[in-house]
Write a protein that holds these residues in place. Structure first.
Motif, PDB file in Angstrom:
ATOM      1  N   LEU A   1     -67.581  40.502  42.721  1.00 22.63           N
ATOM      2  CA  LEU A   1     -68.228  40.469  44.034  1.00 22.63           C
ATOM      3  C   LEU A   1     -69.614  39.829  43.932  1.00 22.63           C
ATOM      4  O   LEU A   1     -69.979  38.971  44.742  1.00 22.63           O
ATOM      5  CB  LEU A   1     -68.343  41.903  44.572  1.00 22.63           C
TER       6      LEU A   1
ATOM      7  N   TYR B   1     -74.889  27.887  46.013  1.00 23.52           N
ATOM      8  CA  TYR B   1     -74.199  26.708  46.548  1.00 23.52           C
ATOM      9  C   TYR B   1     -74.876  26.241  47.837  1.00 23.52           C
ATOM     10  O   TYR B   1     -75.139  25.048  48.015  1.00 23.52           O
ATOM     11  CB  TYR B   1     -72.732  27.085  46.794  1.00 23.52           C
TER      12      TYR B   1
ATOM     13  N   TYR C   1     -70.024  24.027  42.190  1.00 23.63           N
ATOM     14  CA  TYR C   1     -69.718  25.386  42.657  1.00 23.63           C
ATOM     15  C   TYR C   1     -68.290  25.779  42.278  1.00 23.63           C
ATOM     16  O   TYR C   1     -68.054  26.873  41.740  1.00 23.63           O
ATOM     17  CB  TYR C   1     -69.925  25.462  44.171  1.00 23.63           C
ATOM     18  N   LEU C   2     -67.336  24.896  42.564  1.00 19.00           N
ATOM     19  CA  LEU C   2     -65.932  25.221  42.274  1.00 19.00           C
ATOM     20  C   LEU C   2     -65.701  25.356  40.773  1.00 19.00           C
ATOM     21  O   LEU C   2     -64.967  26.240  40.316  1.00 19.00           O
ATOM     22  CB  LEU C   2     -65.000  24.153  42.860  1.00 19.00           C
TER      23      LEU C   2
ATOM     24  N   PHE D   1     -65.459  34.615  55.398  1.00 17.74           N
ATOM     25  CA  PHE D   1     -66.216  35.017  54.219  1.00 17.74           C
ATOM     26  C   PHE D   1     -65.992  36.491  53.880  1.00 17.74           C
ATOM     27  O   PHE D   1     -65.902  36.853  52.712  1.00 17.74           O
ATOM     28  CB  PHE D   1     -67.701  34.716  54.444  1.00 17.74           C
TER      29      PHE D   1
ATOM     30  N   VAL E   1     -62.861  36.841  51.982  1.00 15.05           N
ATOM     31  CA  VAL E   1     -63.058  36.418  50.586  1.00 15.05           C
ATOM     32  C   VAL E   1     -63.672  37.574  49.792  1.00 15.05           C
ATOM     33  O   VAL E   1     -63.191  37.930  48.707  1.00 15.05           O
ATOM     34  CB  VAL E   1     -63.981  35.173  50.517  1.00 15.05           C
ATOM     35  N   LEU E   2     -64.719  38.179  50.359  1.00 17.13           N
ATOM     36  CA  LEU E   2     -65.406  39.274  49.652  1.00 17.13           C
ATOM     37  C   LEU E   2     -64.448  40.448  49.423  1.00 17.13           C
ATOM     38  O   LEU E   2     -64.415  41.025  48.332  1.00 17.13           O
ATOM     39  CB  LEU E   2     -66.640  39.737  50.435  1.00 17.13           C
TER      40      LEU E   2
ATOM     41  N   VAL F   1     -61.895  39.479  46.712  1.00 15.38           N
ATOM     42  CA  VAL F   1     -62.524  39.444  45.382  1.00 15.38           C
ATOM     43  C   VAL F   1     -62.837  40.867  44.907  1.00 15.38           C
ATOM     44  O   VAL F   1     -62.588  41.220  43.755  1.00 15.38           O
ATOM     45  CB  VAL F   1     -63.807  38.573  45.433  1.00 15.38           C
TER      46      VAL F   1
ATOM     47  N   MET G   1     -59.966  31.386  46.632  1.00 12.15           N
ATOM     48  CA  MET G   1     -61.123  32.033  47.263  1.00 12.15           C
ATOM     49  C   MET G   1     -62.389  31.167  47.237  1.00 12.15           C
ATOM     50  O   MET G   1     -63.053  31.024  48.256  1.00 12.15           O
ATOM     51  CB  MET G   1     -61.376  33.414  46.637  1.00 12.15           C
ATOM     52  N   PRO G   2     -62.738  30.548  46.067  1.00  9.35           N
ATOM     53  CA  PRO G   2     -63.908  29.660  46.104  1.00  9.35           C
ATOM     54  C   PRO G   2     -63.727  28.497  47.086  1.00  9.35           C
ATOM     55  O   PRO G   2     -64.683  28.090  47.750  1.00  9.35           O
ATOM     56  CB  PRO G   2     -64.008  29.141  44.664  1.00  9.35           C
TER      57      PRO G   2
ATOM     58  N   VAL H   1     -64.519  29.629  50.546  1.00  7.64           N
ATOM     59  CA  VAL H   1     -65.979  29.709  50.782  1.00  7.64           C
ATOM     60  C   VAL H   1     -66.503  28.340  51.221  1.00  7.64           C
ATOM     61  O   VAL H   1     -67.301  28.235  52.170  1.00  7.64           O
ATOM     62  CB  VAL H   1     -66.722  30.205  49.518  1.00  7.64           C
ATOM     63  N   VAL H   2     -66.041  27.278  50.543  1.00 10.36           N
ATOM     64  CA  VAL H   2     -66.480  25.921  50.915  1.00 10.36           C
ATOM     65  C   VAL H   2     -66.078  25.629  52.368  1.00 10.36           C
ATOM     66  O   VAL H   2     -66.871  25.103  53.158  1.00 10.36           O
ATOM     67  CB  VAL H   2     -65.862  24.867  49.951  1.00 10.36           C
ATOM     68  N   LEU H   3     -64.838  26.001  52.734  1.00 13.62           N
ATOM     69  CA  LEU H   3     -64.371  25.771  54.113  1.00 13.62           C
ATOM     70  C   LEU H   3     -65.217  26.556  55.123  1.00 13.62           C
ATOM     71  O   LEU H   3     -65.514  26.061  56.209  1.00 13.62           O
ATOM     72  CB  LEU H   3     -62.896  26.173  54.257  1.00 13.62           C
TER      73      LEU H   3
ATOM     74  N   VAL I   1     -68.370  27.377  54.772  1.00 18.92           N
ATOM     75  CA  VAL I   1     -69.674  26.707  54.883  1.00 18.92           C
ATOM     76  C   VAL I   1     -69.546  25.492  55.811  1.00 18.92           C
ATOM     77  O   VAL I   1     -70.368  25.293  56.713  1.00 18.92           O
ATOM     78  CB  VAL I   1     -70.204  26.304  53.487  1.00 18.92           C
TER      79      VAL I   1
ATOM     80  N   PHE J   1     -72.995  33.784  56.313  1.00 20.03           N
ATOM     81  CA  PHE J   1     -73.048  34.681  55.146  1.00 20.03           C
ATOM     82  C   PHE J   1     -73.387  36.104  55.591  1.00 20.03           C
ATOM     83  O   PHE J   1     -72.801  37.073  55.132  1.00 20.03           O
ATOM     84  CB  PHE J   1     -74.079  34.195  54.123  1.00 20.03           C
TER      85      PHE J   1
ATOM     86  N   ILE K   1     -70.984  39.352  55.001  1.00 22.64           N
ATOM     87  CA  ILE K   1     -71.371  40.574  54.272  1.00 22.64           C
ATOM     88  C   ILE K   1     -71.242  41.782  55.191  1.00 22.64           C
ATOM     89  O   ILE K   1     -70.733  42.835  54.799  1.00 22.64           O
ATOM     90  CB  ILE K   1     -72.812  40.433  53.702  1.00 22.64           C
TER      91      ILE K   1
ATOM     92  N   TYR L   1     -67.614  42.669  55.512  1.00 27.53           N
ATOM     93  CA  TYR L   1     -67.115  43.319  54.292  1.00 27.53           C
ATOM     94  C   TYR L   1     -67.569  44.779  54.233  1.00 27.53           C
ATOM     95  O   TYR L   1     -66.764  45.683  53.975  1.00 27.53           O
ATOM     96  CB  TYR L   1     -67.588  42.553  53.051  1.00 27.53           C
TER      97      TYR L   1
END
Lengths: 148, 497
Positions: A82, A92, A108-109, B213, B216-217, B220, B389-390, B393-395, B397, B414, B418, B421
């Motif tokens: 996390l 990033y 980042y990736l 996001f 994703v959190l 993860v 998942m990473p 995150v890009v998508l 952003v 972001f 949070i 989550y």
């Protein structure tokens, strides 16, 4: 059992505190507004109603929590993963302006996948290199979307 | 007749069909891959499509919506992980069927009855939108306020086992919607001295954060485990056998459309209700329910797809979204300068036809993609989460930034991620936040307008609550609120016994 009930009490206290804070803040703004308006048209009328409702819900949650005998234990959290995703996402975002979309996304990736346990270079490298390029082509060139 | 002549040119336009196909294919993958959701995809699409023409944007988004809701069943059947919350019930019988080697049969039933459900819901929408508009046009500010309050009081109970937590989540959404310049007085409100907040909280980054996001959190934090995909062997299932469940399916579709039209309720509730009905109606299921009865899949998929048309009715006629996705589609309307509500059917009828035509093409693509492509994409469903998942995150952003091109929106995304989550972690549902965020500003202005009108009247209470529609909405809201109080529930149960 006491420990398990603590979470519900914390939730109730949080909601109660948030409700009271919003109520006090809204009432203060209503009475100390620089541009005087009747309370009916005040921008803080509705927030003060919300604050009142939040306070009421907080009391209900707190009463329910104190009456409750037990509650389910929360699922365990993979704190390391996390923190990795949170920290890397912030970095990033900060790197986007100086490095540009493609370089920042590539880095980042690469780092995120590696830290999550993708070890094989034949997977890690194509994912990190091709994904930013594909996203750039699709969004910037194909769809005309402005990238950060 | 008027509706048919309205949608016909769109149904035959190659460009329009292409955009629906684009959305449908995206919806197939997005809905099927656990960790990605239709809400997330539509939220991202709002920012991507804001420079497009409204027709192209609506065509794509409807494609994603219709096919995305269905394709949640793919991972539910093949991996035992629902791709969307509305497919949770499909896992109960779908996965046992797949384990038995009947994955293809399960997918076929899911596809055919998702198609039936989607078409049913859209037809009901086409038939009922005008009459409902004629009712909505007589609504006063207090009616709108109460309608939104009714929606929020419903969603509070349906999305969480703790009603107070559901209601508080709705309050959080309303709170964020009030930040910025006050629409009536023009004063900054709840900005706490932060300059960027004067423009208000943009819905798109908030939604991308809450659905993208935060997902994703959560994924993860709970461990990046991947499911095991069941193999698929193609079987021939006669159409007559497949259609044997059609009469019962129409009943499940009715439930789904009705539940979808309730502000705040949606696919998960509809599929649970329909599944309960199936257990009651089917005396001799092919297998016991929960152990691989295709009748369970029919109920769940008919109902959750019928919700689509149902959820669009209050959104188009009263600007009250039926579920999280229609809340996001509502923001597409606002981004494109459209005003859904009672005047929509008169002023923007073309866009109503676009939604209907895109939905119907989406249904056709659902059938084709579901029968021909879905059985072949089981490998794609299982993209390792440690890679997926990473990329999400890009998508997120990109999605947060693209709409307003403000770096601050990425920070907001972001923040909401949070927040979402933490809320899930503490048992607060996030769907009511979306509805509160979309409805809050409207509730505020209508509340103040109605109080202001009443203050000048000699009989304020009659002015506020003296009309039949207001009384009905007030009674419905109070009944919903009361029926969710545990003491009242216990009393009702005792009376029932």
């Amino acid at each position: 059992m006491q420990h398990l009930r603590r979470r519900s009490v914390q939730d109730g206290l949080f909601v109660l505190a948030a409700g009271i804070a919003l109520l006090i803040y809204s009432l203060y703004e209503m009475t100390h507004a620089r541009v005087k308006a009747s309370w009916i048209m005040s921008p803080y009328l509705f927030p003060s109603v919300l604050g009142g409702l939040g306070t009421l819900l907080g009391m209900i949650l707190l009463t329910g929590a104190l009456r409750k005998a037990r509650e389910d234990a929360p699922a365990p959290v993979r704190m390391r993963d996390l923190l990795v995703i949170l920290g890397l996402s912030v970095l990033y975002n900060l790197a986007l302006a100086p490095l540009g979309f493609i370089a920042a996304t590539l880095l980042y990736l690469l780092v995120a996948c590696a830290l999550f346990g993708v070890r094989r270079p034949q997977v890690l490298l194509p994912v990190s290199i091709l994904t930013p390029l594909a996203l750039y082509l699709i969004f910037k060139i194909g769809l005309g979307v402005r990238l950060p | 007749m008027q509706t048919i002549s309205g949608i016909l040119p769109l149904m035959l336009s190659p460009r329009f069909i292409l955009f629906v196909l684009l959305g449908s294919v995206s919806g197939l993958f997005v809905g099927a891959i656990p960790g990605l959701s239709v809400s997330m995809a539509t939220a991202l699409l709002v920012s991507i499509t804001y420079t497009w023409s409204t027709g192209d944007a609506l065509a794509t988004i409807m494609g994603v919506y219709v096919v995305g809701v269905f394709s949640g069943a793919l991972s539910a059947i093949l991996v035992n992980i629902p791709g969307a919350p509305s497919s949770v019930v499909t896992t109960l019988d779908g996965y046992p069927m797949a384990k038995r080697g009947d994955a293809y049969k399960a997918l076929s039933y899911a596809t055919v009855y998702s198609f039936v459900g989607s078409v049913f819901g859209l037809v009901v929408m086409a038939v009922l939108a005008r009459p409902i508009t004629n009712i909505a046009i007589r609504f006063q500010p207090m009616d709108y306020f109460l309608l939104a309050l009714f929606g929020l009081s419903t969603v509070g109970g349906l999305t969480s086992s703790n009603y107070a937590k559901g209601l508080f989540a709705a309050l959080i959404g309303i709170f964020f919607s009030l930040i910025g310049l006050d629409p009536i007085m023009g004063n900054p409100r709840l900005t706490f001295g932060i300059q960027e907040l004067k423009a208000g909280i943009s819905t798109v980054p908030a939604l991308v954060g809450l659905f993208g996001f935060s997902e994703v959190l959560s994924t993860v934090a709970s461990g990046l485990r991947d499911g095991e995909v069941s193999g698929i062997s193609q079987q021939h299932i006669p159409l007559r056998t497949l259609l044997r469940e059609l009469p019962r399916s129409l009943w499940y579709c009715t439930i789904g459309t009705f539940v979808g039209a309730l502000p705040g309720a949606g696919g998960p509730v509809a599929s649970f209700l329909a599944y309960g009905q199936a257990k009651r109606l089917v005396r001799n299921p092919s297998r016991p329910f929960g152990e691989g009865a295709y009748e369970g899949i029919v109920a769940s998929e008919s109902a959750n797809n019928a919700c689509i048309g149902g959820a669009l009715i209050p959104m188009l006629t009263m600007a009250i979204p039926g579920d999280a996705v229609t809340a996001i589609i509502l923001s597409v309307f606002y981004v494109h300068g459209l005003k859904p509500g009672p005047t929509f059917m008169k002023m923007d009828i073309v866009h109503f036809y676009e939604i209907l035509a895109a939905g119907l093409w989406g249904c056709i693509f659902l059938l084709l993609l579901g029968l021909l492509i879905a059985p072949r994409i089981s490998r794609v469903i299982n993209i390792p989460k440690r890679i997926l998942m990473p990329v999400v995150v890009v998508l997120c952003v990109i999605g947060a930034y693209a709409c307003n091109r403000r770096p601050f929106d990425v920070v907001l995304m972001f923040f909401f991620g949070i927040l979402g989550y933490l809320m899930r972690r503490r048992g607060f549902p996030t769907a009511p936040v979306t509805l509160g965020l979309v409805l809050g500003s409207m509730m505020d202005s209508n509340f103040r307008r109605s109080i202001s009108l009443a203050s000048t009247s000699p009989t304020p209470l009659v002015t506020l609550f003296g009309r039949p529609a207001t009384i009905i909405l007030l009674v419905l809201t109070l009944m919903t609120l009361l029926s969710n109080i545990p003491a009242v529930q216990r009393l009702l149960r005792r009376r029932g016994n």
